[in-house]
Design an enzyme around this catalytic site. Structure first.
Site, PDB file in Angstrom:
ATOM      1  N   HIS A  77       5.795  45.979  69.404  1.00 44.13           N
ATOM      2  CA  HIS A  77       5.073  45.530  70.604  1.00 44.13           C
ATOM      3  C   HIS A  77       3.615  45.973  70.494  1.00 44.13           C
ATOM      4  O   HIS A  77       3.310  47.017  69.920  1.00 44.13           O
ATOM      5  CB  HIS A  77       5.726  46.116  71.865  1.00 44.13           C
ATOM      6  CG  HIS A  77       5.201  45.483  73.116  1.00 44.13           C
ATOM      7  ND1 HIS A  77       4.013  45.877  73.684  1.00 44.13           N
ATOM      8  CD2 HIS A  77       5.662  44.460  73.867  1.00 44.13           C
ATOM      9  CE1 HIS A  77       3.778  45.118  74.751  1.00 44.13           C
ATOM     10  NE2 HIS A  77       4.773  44.251  74.883  1.00 44.13           N
TER      11      HIS A  77
ATOM     12  N   GLU B 126       2.306  37.363  71.535  1.00 45.28           N
ATOM     13  CA  GLU B 126       1.659  37.852  72.763  1.00 45.28           C
ATOM     14  C   GLU B 126       0.201  38.229  72.460  1.00 45.28           C
ATOM     15  O   GLU B 126      -0.042  39.292  71.887  1.00 45.28           O
ATOM     16  CB  GLU B 126       2.354  39.120  73.287  1.00 45.28           C
ATOM     17  CG  GLU B 126       3.776  38.950  73.709  1.00 45.28           C
ATOM     18  CD  GLU B 126       4.272  40.142  74.522  1.00 45.28           C
ATOM     19  OE1 GLU B 126       4.955  39.909  75.510  1.00 45.28           O
ATOM     20  OE2 GLU B 126       3.952  41.297  74.171  1.00 45.28           O
TER      21      GLU B 126
ATOM     22  N   LYS C  96       8.698  48.118  80.389  1.00 52.06           N
ATOM     23  CA  LYS C  96       7.575  49.007  80.036  1.00 52.06           C
ATOM     24  C   LYS C  96       7.786  50.383  80.668  1.00 52.06           C
ATOM     25  O   LYS C  96       8.923  50.882  80.681  1.00 52.06           O
ATOM     26  CB  LYS C  96       6.239  48.359  80.434  1.00 52.06           C
ATOM     27  CG  LYS C  96       6.019  47.026  79.709  1.00 52.06           C
ATOM     28  CD  LYS C  96       4.593  46.565  79.670  1.00 52.06           C
ATOM     29  CE  LYS C  96       4.487  45.292  78.839  1.00 52.06           C
ATOM     30  NZ  LYS C  96       3.140  44.797  78.698  1.00 52.06           N
TER      31      LYS C  96
END
Ligand code: G3P
Length: 225
Positions: A96, A144, A14
């Protein structure tokens, strides 16, 4: 034959200060060392600016955190496929939760990666989007739930049904697509439970990046496999 060795640990760096520049390289070296010691596949997802250095100074596989569906030219601030390819990537995350793409762009970037024999890992937020992602035949779908990301509450313990549901539906579409899970995963119990639910690995970040000793945290993560 699949190009992905499982179980696999993909560490998303990240944009934490603990995973930039020199610290990014140290983290990649911790992954490399744990991979050597345990023979469990470890993959780094650093920021684009750290990809070239990590590829040149370690043997670890590296995924880009993101690629934009743009052609070479006037796209200031974008992450160009050809740019991260030249930096040495082995593949990329796509979509993401912190860097979503449209469905059309997910398909385009996934195809670019597959056409170049690179690893395509499409991130998804629920079972339904996992099904859509699987229809593109990526190497990996990583489920996720956004609400658990960075929470320290493991998806494998808090929402096991979303992991099992994703595994079932994705495998029904294409059994060669690997299913990973992520969000809140940090311990050996979290990872062991993810594998019991049918996942073939984990995608994680804060539990390792922000640990006092990332190498020890990685060793703990894989200690119950
Ligand atoms: O890409 C991994 C990620 O979104 C999970 O983050 O910090 O909950 O492990 P974290």
């Amino acid at each position: 034959m699949s190009k992905i060795k499982t179980p696999i640990v993909i560490l998303n760096f990240k944009t934490y200060l603990e995973s930039c520049g020199d610290s990014a390289l140290n983290l990649a070296k911790a992954l490399e060392s744990v991979q050597e010691e345990t023979d469990i596949k470890m993959v780094a997802c650093p920021q684009a600016c750290d990809i070239y250095r990590i590829k040149n100074e370690t043997f670890i596989d590296v995924l880009s955190q993101h690629i934009d569906a743009v052609s070479p030219g006037s796209h200031t601030g974008s992450t160009l496929f050809e740019g991260v390819l030249a930096a040495g990537i082995d593949g990329s995350l796509i979509n993401h939760s912190e860097k979503r793409l449209t469905l059309a762009d997910i398909q385009a970037v996934n195809q670019q990666l597959l056409d170049n024999d690179l690893i395509s890992c499409i991130c998804t937020n629920n079972v339904e989007t996992s099904v859509a992602a699987a229809s593109f035949n990526p190497d990996i779908v990583a489920i996720e739930p956004p609400e658990l990301i960075g929470s320290g509450i493991s998806v494998s313990q808090a929402e096991p049904e979303i992991v099992e549901g994703t595994v079932d539906k994705v495998k029904a579409i294409n059994k060669n697509v690997k299913v990973l899970c992520g969000a809140g995963i940090s311990t050996g119990d979290d990872m062991a439970q993810a594998l019991e639910l049918g996942a073939e690995g984990v995608l994680l970040a804060s539990g390792i990046v922000k640990a006092d000793n990332p190498k020890d945290a990685l060793l703990d993560l894989v200690s119950k496999i």
